[in-house]
Design an enzyme around this catalytic site. Structure first.
Site, PDB file in Angstrom:
ATOM      1  N   GLY A  86     -24.434  -4.398 -22.044  1.00 35.20           N
ATOM      2  CA  GLY A  86     -24.443  -2.994 -20.582  1.00 35.20           C
ATOM      3  C   GLY A  86     -26.015  -3.123 -20.325  1.00 35.20           C
ATOM      4  N   GLU A 141     -30.947   1.517 -21.874  1.00 38.12           N
ATOM      5  CA  GLU A 141     -29.589   1.244 -22.600  1.00 38.12           C
ATOM      6  C   GLU A 141     -28.967   1.597 -20.816  1.00 38.12           C
ATOM      7  OE1 GLU A 141     -27.106   1.438 -23.793  1.00 38.12           O
ATOM      8  OE2 GLU A 141     -26.424   2.381 -25.152  1.00 38.12           O
ATOM      9  N   ASP A 142     -27.309   1.507 -20.836  1.00 38.18           N
ATOM     10  CA  ASP A 142     -27.343   1.607 -19.116  1.00 38.18           C
ATOM     11  C   ASP A 142     -26.805   2.880 -19.351  1.00 38.18           C
ATOM     12  OD1 ASP A 142     -25.564   1.189 -21.628  1.00 38.18           O
ATOM     13  OD2 ASP A 142     -24.163  -0.276 -19.670  1.00 38.18           O
ATOM     14  N   ASP A 145     -22.828   8.741 -22.449  1.00 40.13           N
ATOM     15  CA  ASP A 145     -22.099   9.359 -22.324  1.00 40.13           C
ATOM     16  C   ASP A 145     -21.251  10.280 -23.518  1.00 40.13           C
ATOM     17  OD1 ASP A 145     -18.646   9.524 -22.638  1.00 40.13           O
ATOM     18  OD2 ASP A 145     -19.251   8.117 -20.603  1.00 40.13           O
ATOM     19  N   PHE A 194     -15.578   7.151 -14.640  1.00 36.67           N
ATOM     20  CA  PHE A 194     -15.973   5.910 -15.610  1.00 36.67           C
ATOM     21  C   PHE A 194     -15.924   4.800 -14.712  1.00 36.67           C
ATOM     22  CE2 PHE A 194     -14.896   1.660 -18.331  1.00 36.67           C
ATOM     23  CZ  PHE A 194     -14.815   1.934 -19.322  1.00 36.67           C
ATOM     24  N   ASP A 201     -19.347  -3.096 -18.046  1.00 31.98           N
ATOM     25  CA  ASP A 201     -18.126  -3.466 -17.801  1.00 31.98           C
ATOM     26  C   ASP A 201     -16.506  -2.912 -17.797  1.00 31.98           C
ATOM     27  OD1 ASP A 201     -18.816  -2.811 -20.520  1.00 31.98           O
ATOM     28  OD2 ASP A 201     -16.780  -3.337 -21.037  1.00 31.98           O
ATOM     29  N   ARG A 207     -18.910  -6.432 -14.578  1.00 33.59           N
ATOM     30  CA  ARG A 207     -20.857  -6.652 -14.663  1.00 33.59           C
ATOM     31  C   ARG A 207     -21.507  -7.083 -13.747  1.00 33.59           C
ATOM     32  NH1 ARG A 207     -21.312  -5.016 -20.347  1.00 33.59           N
ATOM     33  NH2 ARG A 207     -19.913  -5.650 -21.592  1.00 33.59           N
TER      34      ARG A 207
HETATM   35  O1  LIG Z   1     -22.463   7.487 -25.546  1.00 36.08           O
HETATM   36  P1  LIG Z   1     -22.015   6.649 -25.695  1.00 36.08           P
HETATM   37  O2  LIG Z   1     -20.485   7.470 -25.559  1.00 36.08           O
HETATM   38  O3  LIG Z   1     -21.434   5.538 -26.897  1.00 36.08           O
HETATM   39  O4  LIG Z   1     -21.706   5.511 -24.940  1.00 36.08           O
HETATM   40  C1  LIG Z   1     -22.582   4.388 -24.188  1.00 36.08           C
HETATM   41  C2  LIG Z   1     -22.585   3.272 -24.723  1.00 36.08           C
HETATM   42  O5  LIG Z   1     -20.984   2.364 -23.976  1.00 36.08           O
HETATM   43  C3  LIG Z   1     -21.376   1.517 -23.831  1.00 36.08           C
HETATM   44  O6  LIG Z   1     -21.389   0.409 -24.310  1.00 36.08           O
HETATM   45  P2  LIG Z   1     -19.803  -0.417 -24.693  1.00 36.08           P
HETATM   46  O7  LIG Z   1     -20.053  -0.232 -26.657  1.00 36.08           O
HETATM   47  O8  LIG Z   1     -19.085  -0.595 -24.013  1.00 36.08           O
HETATM   48  O9  LIG Z   1     -20.618  -2.218 -25.159  1.00 36.08           O
HETATM   49  P3  LIG Z   1     -21.540  -2.684 -24.152  1.00 36.08           P
HETATM   50  O10 LIG Z   1     -22.885  -2.261 -24.265  1.00 36.08           O
HETATM   51  O11 LIG Z   1     -21.289  -4.551 -24.265  1.00 36.08           O
HETATM   52  O12 LIG Z   1     -20.150  -2.870 -22.790  1.00 36.08           O
HETATM   53  C4  LIG Z   1     -22.085   1.305 -23.294  1.00 36.08           C
HETATM   54  O13 LIG Z   1     -23.157   0.260 -22.798  1.00 36.08           O
HETATM   55  C5  LIG Z   1     -23.343   2.234 -23.555  1.00 36.08           C
HETATM   56  O14 LIG Z   1     -24.143   1.351 -24.781  1.00 36.08           O
HETATM   57  N1  LIG Z   2     -18.046   0.937 -18.497  1.00 40.31           N
HETATM   58  C1  LIG Z   2     -18.281   1.911 -18.827  1.00 40.31           C
HETATM   59  N2  LIG Z   2     -18.783   2.215 -20.029  1.00 40.31           N
HETATM   60  C2  LIG Z   2     -18.857   3.141 -20.683  1.00 40.31           C
HETATM   61  N3  LIG Z   2     -19.135   3.662 -22.201  1.00 40.31           N
HETATM   62  C3  LIG Z   2     -18.926   5.074 -21.580  1.00 40.31           C
HETATM   63  N4  LIG Z   2     -19.506   5.768 -20.573  1.00 40.31           N
HETATM   64  C4  LIG Z   2     -19.202   4.419 -19.791  1.00 40.31           C
HETATM   65  C5  LIG Z   2     -18.661   3.924 -18.725  1.00 40.31           C
HETATM   66  O1  LIG Z   2     -18.228   5.280 -17.939  1.00 40.31           O
HETATM   67  N5  LIG Z   2     -18.177   3.454 -18.225  1.00 40.31           N
END
Ligand SMILES: O=P(O)(O)OC[C@H]1O[C@H](OP(=O)(O)OP(=O)(O)O)[C@H](O)[C@@H]1O
Ligand SMILES: Nc1nc2[nH]cnc2c(=O)[nH]1
Length: 218
Positions: A86, A141-142, A145, A194, A201, A207
């Site tokens: 992300g 980090e993106d 949550d 979301f 994504d 993305r």
């Molecule tokens: O605070 P949290 O509830 O742990 O959520 C945050 C994480 O969720 C998403 O990752 P994801 O597992 O979707 O992987 P990605 O980055 O490859 O999309 C996002 O990129 C963060 O890394």
């Molecule tokens: N795509 C996506 N991934 C997440 N992971 C945690 N929160 C989010 C959200 O709002 N969107």
């Protein structure tokens, strides 16, 4: 809302000001001009309503880069660690604003799979290429949550004894937090929606949107 507006003029940092300015717009719902309609065989139909424009993101990254530059001004090398997947757009824009000796590395952590719910089990799918012991490190980090991903990644990286370890997240959803975790710097505080775009994504799609949008099922 009135309280937010009054505070935003006087004292609040930029990302909170952004939230205060946009909360009315968020509550009003989508602007039809900025919606994207999406459908895949495995997913219900949804549209994406713009929440944070590409321009706002760029401006906020400029501000954040200045803060990071001050924090790491004496570094001989800053290792900037992007959490895949992300953060790939965010880290690309952020490092290009940093006038510092920078090395870029990536760690792949995943907890959501293709769904909208965290598994709370963070899997490290790809480790760093380089060593971080005795180094200055910035984790990028993106979105934060539930907080599980950043929490577990920071714990793991701390065991490798970096000299300084800081983190930055483009987005923060504090109302969803399940563990006591906050990035050292945050781009925007957002409500419990979301979101997709700018690297983030939904089931691996969207993305490539240049802005942050919220998913709305139709
Ligand atoms: O605070 P949290 O509830 O742990 O959520 C945050 C994480 O969720 C998403 O990752 P994801 O597992 O979707 O992987 P990605 O980055 O490859 O999309 C996002 O990129 C963060 O890394
Ligand atoms: N795509 C996506 N991934 C997440 N992971 C945690 N929160 C989010 C959200 O709002 N969107």
């Amino acid at each position: 809302m009135i309280r937010h507006k009054r505070l935003s003029v006087v004292t609040l940092p930029n990302h909170v000001v952004w939230f205060a300015r946009n909360i009315k717009h968020l509550a009003q719902g989508p602007d039809p001009m900025t919606q994207v309609t999406t459908q895949t065989p495995a997913q219900p139909n949804y549209v994406i309503d713009e929440m944070i424009s590409a321009k706002s993101i760029a401006a906020r990254i400029e501000d954040l880069a200045k803060i990071i530059q001050t924090e790491f001004q004496d570094t001989n090398k800053l290792i900037v660690v992007g959490l895949l997947r992300g953060s790939f757009v965010f880290i690309a824009d952020l490092v290009r604003e940093l006038d510092l000796p920078v090395e870029v590395d990536f760690l792949e952590a995943s907890s959501y799979g293709d769904g909208m719910e965290s598994s709370r089990e963070v899997r490290i799918l790809k480790d760093l290429r380089g060593q971080i012991e005795g180094r200055d490190v910035l984790v990028v980090e993106d979105i934060v949550d539930t907080g599980h991903t950043l929490h577990q990644v920071i714990d793991m990286l701390n065991t490798r004894k970096p000299s300084k370890l800081k983190s930055i997240a483009l987005l923060d959803k504090p109302t969803r937090r399940e563990v006591d975790m906050k990035a050292d710097w945050t781009g925007f505080v957002i409500p419990d929606e979301f979101v997709v775009g700018y690297g983030i994504d939904y089931a691996q799609r969207n993305r490539n949107l240049p802005y942050i949008g919220k998913v709305r099922f139709t």
